[in-house]
Design an enzyme around this catalytic site. Structure first.
Site, PDB file in Angstrom:
ATOM      1  N   VAL A 105      42.935  34.354  39.120  1.00 52.57           N
ATOM      2  CA  VAL A 105      44.377  34.243  38.915  1.00 52.57           C
ATOM      3  C   VAL A 105      44.618  33.657  37.535  1.00 52.57           C
ATOM      4  CG1 VAL A 105      46.537  33.249  39.765  1.00 52.57           C
ATOM      5  CG2 VAL A 105      44.720  33.854  41.384  1.00 52.57           C
ATOM      6  N   CYS A 106      45.499  34.303  36.762  1.00 55.03           N
ATOM      7  CA  CYS A 106      45.876  33.805  35.440  1.00 55.03           C
ATOM      8  C   CYS A 106      44.626  33.623  34.566  1.00 55.03           C
ATOM      9  CB  CYS A 106      46.672  32.516  35.599  1.00 55.03           C
ATOM     10  SG  CYS A 106      47.587  32.005  34.129  1.00 55.03           S
ATOM     11  N   THR A 107      44.462  32.464  33.950  1.00 57.38           N
ATOM     12  CA  THR A 107      43.341  32.258  33.033  1.00 57.38           C
ATOM     13  C   THR A 107      42.030  31.989  33.760  1.00 57.38           C
ATOM     14  OG1 THR A 107      43.984  29.930  32.806  1.00 57.38           O
ATOM     15  CG2 THR A 107      44.765  31.465  31.119  1.00 57.38           C
ATOM     16  N   THR A 125      44.879  39.030  32.246  1.00 55.65           N
ATOM     17  CA  THR A 125      45.138  37.606  32.404  1.00 55.65           C
ATOM     18  C   THR A 125      46.568  37.359  31.946  1.00 55.65           C
ATOM     19  OG1 THR A 125      44.308  35.368  31.935  1.00 55.65           O
ATOM     20  CG2 THR A 125      44.283  36.941  30.101  1.00 55.65           C
TER      21      THR A 125
END
Length: 321
Positions: A105-107, A125
């Protein structure tokens, strides 16, 4: 089928990257009360509580050394991914390949990339870190546009709430639309935003104009993509000369009127193809292209696909791993 989920915790983690997907997976237990489809475990390197980037403290269930990687390994993002603990990266490098499904998730994608787990794969990302992901690991095919990307057993998503979208998509794949819909209703979110939906709209991608007439014009363009949106027509609406209008619009939004209109129309056409059964010609008119051929050229230039193929891909099920 039971699919245990192991969530990696670390100092500087984004709390919503953890709690959002976990609420989705936990919700599957309420939607299917006869069993617990996603046993959830959280783990940090030493088993001690971690402090999230917002200051919230999270207490893991176990240390990573005691964790079993059985099915889904969830790696959240947050400030702690900028300069990660080498021991965490090494743990991911060693244990990540054992997971049947990797989810970042995300970074969190930066952690998977640092561990070499995204090499040769398409991934995404948070839009602000896509360049960093490309530099960190050139072997990764970084796509900055979608809110999530699935490449075989590896799923990566954009920032924060995109993790909820990805988790819902995985639940829908595992247990069907009705289960995912029940969870989405409980969380008061969309059943599932499509993975190929852009991370932000044309209005968010461009700067908001400082002057009210230009701000109102941006809103008009978004709400009326089929109108006459030529520079001359827009300038008349803003009560400026075409030359003055074009200069002012670019200075205040960071893009030209033409590019802004192109993005709005493409975004509108994509939404109609995703959400309706309208014919391609009808979509082309509603989005301001006029003809199906003009829309086809726009899709080929921006997305390297045709409108009909785009719709087919959108409605196709997620690939099984």
């Amino acid at each position: 089928m039971v699919r245990p989920v192991l969530v990696v915790l670390f100092d500087g983690v984004q709390s919503l990257d953890v709690s959002g997907p976990l609420e989705v997976f936990a919700g599957a237990g309420h939607a299917t009360p006869d069993h617990v489809p996603y046993p959830l475990t959280t783990a940090s390197l030493d088993g001690r509580p971690v402090r999230t980037q917002s200051g919230l403290r999270l207490a893991p269930d176990i240390p990573l050394a005691a964790a079993e990687v059985e099915h889904t390994l969830l790696v959240p993002g947050g400030e702690g991914t900028r300069h990660p603990d080498p021991a965490l990266v090494e743990w991911l490098r060693t244990h990540g390949p054992r997971a049947e499904r990797l989810m970042a998730v995300c970074t969190g994608s930066l952690l998977l990339a640092a561990a070499g787990l995204l090499d040769g794969r398409r991934a995404t990302t948070h839009w602000a870190f896509c360049d960093r992901l490309s530099r960190l690991r050139p072997a990764v095919e970084v796509d900055p546009d979608p809110i999530f990307v699935r490449d075989g057993p590896v799923a990566t998503s954009a920032g924060v709430t995109a993790g909820i979208d990805l988790a819902l998509a995985l639940v829908e794949e595992d247990h069907g639309r009705e289960t995912a819909l029940a969870i989405a209703r409980h969380l008061v979110v969309f059943l599932r935003r499509p993975g190929n939906q852009a991370q932000f709209s044309a209005q968010l991608a461009a700067q908001t104009a400082r002057r009210e007439p230009l701000r109102e014009l941006q809103q008009f363009i978004t709400e009326h993509p089929a109108a006459d949106l030529s520079v001359e027509a827009l300038a008349a609406r803003a009560r400026l000369s075409p030359r003055h209008f074009a200069r002012a619009f670019r200075a205040e939004t960071g893009t030209t009127p033409g590019r802004y209109v192109d993005r709005v129309r493409l975004e509108h056409a994509r939404r109609l193809l995703e959400d309706t059964t309208d014919g391609v010609q009808e979509v082309a008119r509603a989005a301001g292209y006029g003809t199906a051929e003009a829309m086809r050229r726009a899709f080929a230039k921006a997305l390297d696909t045709a409108p009909a193929e785009y719709r087919r891909r959108f409605h196709a099920p997620l690939p099984a791993h």
